[in-house]
Scaffold this motif. Sequence first.
Motif, PDB file in Angstrom:
ATOM      1  N   ASP A 284       0.807  -1.225   0.000  1.00  0.00           N
ATOM      2  CA  ASP A 284       0.000   0.000   0.000  1.00  0.00           C
ATOM      3  C   ASP A 284       0.837   1.270   0.000  1.00  0.00           C
ATOM      4  N   GLU A 285       2.157   1.152  -0.187  1.00  0.00           N
ATOM      5  CA  GLU A 285       3.087   2.284  -0.173  1.00  0.00           C
ATOM      6  C   GLU A 285       2.852   3.174   1.050  1.00  0.00           C
ATOM      7  N   PRO A 286       3.170   2.698   2.244  1.00  0.00           N
ATOM      8  CA  PRO A 286       2.967   3.490   3.458  1.00  0.00           C
ATOM      9  C   PRO A 286       3.846   4.738   3.459  1.00  0.00           C
ATOM     10  N   TRP A 287       3.511   5.693   4.298  1.00  0.00           N
ATOM     11  CA  TRP A 287       4.248   6.956   4.334  1.00  0.00           C
ATOM     12  C   TRP A 287       5.726   6.731   4.596  1.00  0.00           C
ATOM     13  N   TRP A 288       6.082   5.782   5.430  1.00  0.00           N
ATOM     14  CA  TRP A 288       7.497   5.571   5.749  1.00  0.00           C
ATOM     15  C   TRP A 288       8.280   5.060   4.561  1.00  0.00           C
ATOM     16  N   ARG A 289       7.612   4.378   3.635  1.00  0.00           N
ATOM     17  CA  ARG A 289       8.298   3.913   2.423  1.00  0.00           C
ATOM     18  C   ARG A 289       8.411   5.044   1.405  1.00  0.00           C
ATOM     19  N   ARG A 290       7.353   5.836   1.244  1.00  0.00           N
ATOM     20  CA  ARG A 290       7.384   6.978   0.308  1.00  0.00           C
ATOM     21  C   ARG A 290       8.436   7.996   0.715  1.00  0.00           C
ATOM     22  N   GLU A 291       8.561   8.248   2.015  1.00  0.00           N
ATOM     23  CA  GLU A 291       9.513   9.239   2.511  1.00  0.00           C
ATOM     24  C   GLU A 291      10.896   8.657   2.781  1.00  0.00           C
ATOM     25  N   LYS A 292      11.079   7.369   2.480  1.00  0.00           N
ATOM     26  CA  LYS A 292      12.369   6.686   2.637  1.00  0.00           C
ATOM     27  C   LYS A 292      12.926   6.800   4.062  1.00  0.00           C
ATOM     28  N   VAL A 293      12.050   6.570   5.043  1.00  0.00           N
ATOM     29  CA  VAL A 293      12.463   6.563   6.450  1.00  0.00           C
ATOM     30  C   VAL A 293      13.312   5.315   6.669  1.00  0.00           C
ATOM     31  N   PRO A 294      14.492   5.441   7.273  1.00  0.00           N
ATOM     32  CA  PRO A 294      15.323   4.266   7.535  1.00  0.00           C
ATOM     33  C   PRO A 294      14.616   3.272   8.452  1.00  0.00           C
ATOM     34  N   LEU A 295      14.868   2.006   8.206  1.00  0.00           N
ATOM     35  CA  LEU A 295      14.295   0.935   9.013  1.00  0.00           C
ATOM     36  C   LEU A 295      15.419   0.156   9.679  1.00  0.00           C
ATOM     37  N   VAL A 296      15.141  -0.370  10.879  1.00  0.00           N
ATOM     38  CA  VAL A 296      16.101  -1.201  11.586  1.00  0.00           C
ATOM     39  C   VAL A 296      15.423  -2.502  11.997  1.00  0.00           C
ATOM     40  N   CYS A 297      16.231  -3.496  12.315  1.00  0.00           N
ATOM     41  CA  CYS A 297      15.752  -4.790  12.774  1.00  0.00           C
ATOM     42  C   CYS A 297      14.849  -4.611  13.996  1.00  0.00           C
ATOM     43  N   LEU A 298      13.891  -5.489  14.145  1.00  0.00           N
ATOM     44  CA  LEU A 298      12.966  -5.441  15.276  1.00  0.00           C
ATOM     45  C   LEU A 298      13.688  -5.633  16.606  1.00  0.00           C
ATOM     46  N   LEU A 299      14.775  -6.412  16.620  1.00  0.00           N
ATOM     47  CA  LEU A 299      15.459  -6.760  17.857  1.00  0.00           C
ATOM     48  C   LEU A 299      16.724  -5.963  18.146  1.00  0.00           C
ATOM     49  N   CYS A 300      17.287  -5.320  17.123  1.00  0.00           N
ATOM     50  CA  CYS A 300      18.525  -4.557  17.321  1.00  0.00           C
ATOM     51  C   CYS A 300      18.502  -3.342  16.392  1.00  0.00           C
ATOM     52  N   THR A 301      19.629  -2.702  16.183  1.00  0.00           N
ATOM     53  CA  THR A 301      19.663  -1.515  15.325  1.00  0.00           C
ATOM     54  C   THR A 301      20.358  -1.773  13.991  1.00  0.00           C
ATOM     55  N   THR A 302      20.335  -3.015  13.521  1.00  0.00           N
ATOM     56  CA  THR A 302      20.898  -3.351  12.223  1.00  0.00           C
ATOM     57  C   THR A 302      19.965  -2.824  11.130  1.00  0.00           C
ATOM     58  N   PRO A 303      20.475  -2.059  10.148  1.00  0.00           N
ATOM     59  CA  PRO A 303      19.627  -1.530   9.087  1.00  0.00           C
ATOM     60  C   PRO A 303      18.989  -2.648   8.248  1.00  0.00           C
ATOM     61  N   VAL A 304      17.744  -2.436   7.848  1.00  0.00           N
ATOM     62  CA  VAL A 304      17.035  -3.363   6.959  1.00  0.00           C
ATOM     63  C   VAL A 304      16.429  -2.577   5.811  1.00  0.00           C
ATOM     64  N   VAL A 305      16.093  -3.276   4.745  1.00  0.00           N
ATOM     65  CA  VAL A 305      15.416  -2.674   3.595  1.00  0.00           C
ATOM     66  C   VAL A 305      14.109  -3.424   3.355  1.00  0.00           C
ATOM     67  N   SER A 306      13.146  -2.729   2.769  1.00  0.00           N
ATOM     68  CA  SER A 306      11.858  -3.357   2.487  1.00  0.00           C
ATOM     69  C   SER A 306      11.828  -3.878   1.062  1.00  0.00           C
ATOM     70  N   GLN A 307      11.193  -5.011   0.861  1.00  0.00           N
ATOM     71  CA  GLN A 307      11.079  -5.644  -0.461  1.00  0.00           C
ATOM     72  C   GLN A 307       9.618  -5.916  -0.746  1.00  0.00           C
ATOM     73  N   ARG A 308       9.112  -5.336  -1.825  1.00  0.00           N
ATOM     74  CA  ARG A 308       7.721  -5.575  -2.217  1.00  0.00           C
ATOM     75  C   ARG A 308       7.560  -6.991  -2.739  1.00  0.00           C
ATOM     76  N   ALA A 309       6.339  -7.477  -2.722  1.00  0.00           N
ATOM     77  CA  ALA A 309       6.039  -8.798  -3.274  1.00  0.00           C
ATOM     78  C   ALA A 309       6.287  -8.762  -4.785  1.00  0.00           C
ATOM     79  N   PRO A 310       6.961  -9.767  -5.332  1.00  0.00           N
ATOM     80  CA  PRO A 310       7.245  -9.777  -6.769  1.00  0.00           C
ATOM     81  C   PRO A 310       5.974 -10.018  -7.589  1.00  0.00           C
TER      82      PRO A 310
END
Length: 68
Positions: free
Chosen positions: A23-49
């Motif tokens: 649904d292209e949430p605001w955090w994806r449109r604005e390219k807000v950085p994401l981190v792992c749920l358990l630590c601060t390791t950076p993650v990237v989002s991948q849409r369904a192919p």
Amino acid sequence: MDKARLFQGGVVGARAYAHEIADEPWWRREKVPLVCLLCTTPVVSQRAPVGRARRNALFWLAAGRTCF
């Protein structure tokens, strides 16, 4: 990984869910950085192919990163 956290202003914030990616949430449109749920390791989002292989949207660890 189906959950991550938003990382804004050096602070770990609200959860982000993989099922929201299509649904292209605001955090994806604005390219807000994401981190792992358990630590601060950076993650990237991948849409369904689109195509033959049906998979769910998900979060991946950023290239060259490991968790913990």
